[in-house]
Write a protein that holds these residues in place. Structure first.
Motif, PDB file in Angstrom:
ATOM      1  N   ASP A  45     -47.218 -11.050 -34.383  1.00 43.25           N
ATOM      2  CA  ASP A  45     -48.417 -11.786 -34.153  1.00 43.25           C
ATOM      3  C   ASP A  45     -49.273 -12.042 -35.182  1.00 43.25           C
ATOM      4  O   ASP A  45     -49.833 -13.096 -35.557  1.00 43.25           O
ATOM      5  CB  ASP A  45     -49.164 -10.965 -33.306  1.00 43.25           C
ATOM      6  N   GLU A  46     -49.397 -11.009 -36.437  1.00 43.22           N
ATOM      7  CA  GLU A  46     -50.365 -11.583 -37.504  1.00 43.22           C
ATOM      8  C   GLU A  46     -49.699 -12.177 -38.735  1.00 43.22           C
ATOM      9  O   GLU A  46     -50.232 -12.839 -39.229  1.00 43.22           O
ATOM     10  CB  GLU A  46     -50.775 -10.069 -38.056  1.00 43.22           C
ATOM     11  N   CYS A  47     -48.441 -11.908 -38.805  1.00 44.08           N
ATOM     12  CA  CYS A  47     -47.653 -12.483 -39.895  1.00 44.08           C
ATOM     13  C   CYS A  47     -47.596 -14.143 -39.813  1.00 44.08           C
ATOM     14  O   CYS A  47     -47.563 -14.908 -40.756  1.00 44.08           O
ATOM     15  CB  CYS A  47     -46.269 -11.956 -40.287  1.00 44.08           C
ATOM     16  N   VAL A  48     -47.498 -14.418 -38.431  1.00 41.04           N
ATOM     17  CA  VAL A  48     -47.413 -15.841 -38.403  1.00 41.04           C
ATOM     18  C   VAL A  48     -48.642 -16.501 -38.646  1.00 41.04           C
ATOM     19  O   VAL A  48     -48.632 -17.843 -38.828  1.00 41.04           O
ATOM     20  CB  VAL A  48     -46.925 -16.210 -36.730  1.00 41.04           C
ATOM     21  N   TRP A  72     -41.609 -10.249 -42.456  1.00 41.44           N
ATOM     22  CA  TRP A  72     -41.621  -9.163 -42.185  1.00 41.44           C
ATOM     23  C   TRP A  72     -40.293  -8.748 -41.925  1.00 41.44           C
ATOM     24  O   TRP A  72     -39.279  -9.507 -42.187  1.00 41.44           O
ATOM     25  CB  TRP A  72     -41.961  -9.041 -40.519  1.00 41.44           C
ATOM     26  N   VAL A  73     -40.092  -7.300 -41.888  1.00 40.52           N
ATOM     27  CA  VAL A  73     -38.674  -6.491 -41.926  1.00 40.52           C
ATOM     28  C   VAL A  73     -38.132  -6.361 -40.542  1.00 40.52           C
ATOM     29  O   VAL A  73     -37.131  -6.534 -40.269  1.00 40.52           O
ATOM     30  CB  VAL A  73     -38.555  -5.144 -42.968  1.00 40.52           C
ATOM     31  N   HIS A  74     -38.846  -5.248 -39.903  1.00 36.42           N
ATOM     32  CA  HIS A  74     -38.710  -5.232 -38.649  1.00 36.42           C
ATOM     33  C   HIS A  74     -39.943  -5.047 -37.609  1.00 36.42           C
ATOM     34  O   HIS A  74     -41.093  -5.102 -38.187  1.00 36.42           O
ATOM     35  CB  HIS A  74     -38.256  -3.378 -38.471  1.00 36.42           C
ATOM     36  N   ALA A 100     -49.103  -5.809 -28.308  1.00 33.87           N
ATOM     37  CA  ALA A 100     -48.961  -6.777 -29.391  1.00 33.87           C
ATOM     38  C   ALA A 100     -47.791  -6.444 -30.197  1.00 33.87           C
ATOM     39  O   ALA A 100     -47.146  -5.185 -30.340  1.00 33.87           O
ATOM     40  CB  ALA A 100     -50.247  -6.283 -30.324  1.00 33.87           C
ATOM     41  N   THR A 101     -46.948  -7.330 -30.746  1.00 40.96           N
ATOM     42  CA  THR A 101     -45.697  -7.245 -31.445  1.00 40.96           C
ATOM     43  C   THR A 101     -46.167  -7.569 -33.104  1.00 40.96           C
ATOM     44  O   THR A 101     -46.665  -8.335 -33.420  1.00 40.96           O
ATOM     45  CB  THR A 101     -44.695  -8.051 -31.103  1.00 40.96           C
ATOM     46  N   LEU A 102     -46.046  -6.475 -33.709  1.00 39.82           N
ATOM     47  CA  LEU A 102     -46.319  -6.428 -35.330  1.00 39.82           C
ATOM     48  C   LEU A 102     -45.235  -5.840 -36.161  1.00 39.82           C
ATOM     49  O   LEU A 102     -44.213  -5.267 -35.706  1.00 39.82           O
ATOM     50  CB  LEU A 102     -47.644  -5.705 -35.303  1.00 39.82           C
ATOM     51  N   HIS A 156     -48.356  -4.530 -40.486  1.00 40.73           N
ATOM     52  CA  HIS A 156     -49.386  -4.967 -39.202  1.00 40.73           C
ATOM     53  C   HIS A 156     -49.412  -3.837 -38.139  1.00 40.73           C
ATOM     54  O   HIS A 156     -50.455  -3.643 -37.623  1.00 40.73           O
ATOM     55  CB  HIS A 156     -49.048  -6.095 -38.875  1.00 40.73           C
ATOM     56  N   ALA A 157     -48.417  -3.196 -37.814  1.00 39.04           N
ATOM     57  CA  ALA A 157     -48.147  -2.260 -36.797  1.00 39.04           C
ATOM     58  C   ALA A 157     -49.113  -1.104 -36.881  1.00 39.04           C
ATOM     59  O   ALA A 157     -49.878  -0.815 -36.245  1.00 39.04           O
ATOM     60  CB  ALA A 157     -46.729  -1.992 -36.156  1.00 39.04           C
ATOM     61  N   THR A 158     -48.909  -0.643 -38.363  1.00 38.67           N
ATOM     62  CA  THR A 158     -49.632   0.595 -38.619  1.00 38.67           C
ATOM     63  C   THR A 158     -51.198   0.140 -38.686  1.00 38.67           C
ATOM     64  O   THR A 158     -52.097   1.028 -38.215  1.00 38.67           O
ATOM     65  CB  THR A 158     -49.303   1.103 -40.093  1.00 38.67           C
TER      66      THR A 158
END
Ligand SMILES: [Zn+2]
Ligand SMILES: [Zn+2]
Ligand SMILES: [Zn+2]
Length: 89
Positions: free
Chosen positions: A24-27, A33-35, A44-46, A55-57
């Motif tokens: 969601d943030e990289c876009v 992203w890798v995974h 939220a998918t990060l 972004h997830a962390t």
């Protein structure tokens, strides 16, 4: 054994899955992203810690949402940040 002390993973009954196959943030910033991981609190998918932007962390730290699930095909696990605990489902 961190697993035995985690109260979060036990409370997850319905796993939230990724709505889209993208961070969601990289876009927003044109990142890569890798995974992908999906927050089990807000959905939220990060991106994971192997990705440049973590972004997830970052989301877990900023929001206090403790549990993510892998959003990768074929992976079925949850992870709790505060307890550093994994669980398969
Ligand atoms: Zn926990
Ligand atoms: Zn990202
Ligand atoms: Zn969240």
């Amino acid at each position: 054994m961190p697993d035995s002390t985690c109260s979060h993973l036990k409370t997850i009954e319905n796993i939230k899955h990724a709505k889209r196959r993208e961070c969601d943030e990289c876009v927003k910033i044109g990142g890569r992203w890798v995974h992908l991981r999906t927050c089990q609190e807000c959905g939220a998918t990060l991106c994971c810690d192997s990705s440049p932007n973590h972004h997830a962390t970052g989301h877990a730290r900023a929001s206090g949402h403790p549990v993510i699930a892998s959003a990768e095909p074929g992976e079925r696990w949850l992870y709790c940040y505060p307890h550093d605990a994994f669980a398969e489902y």
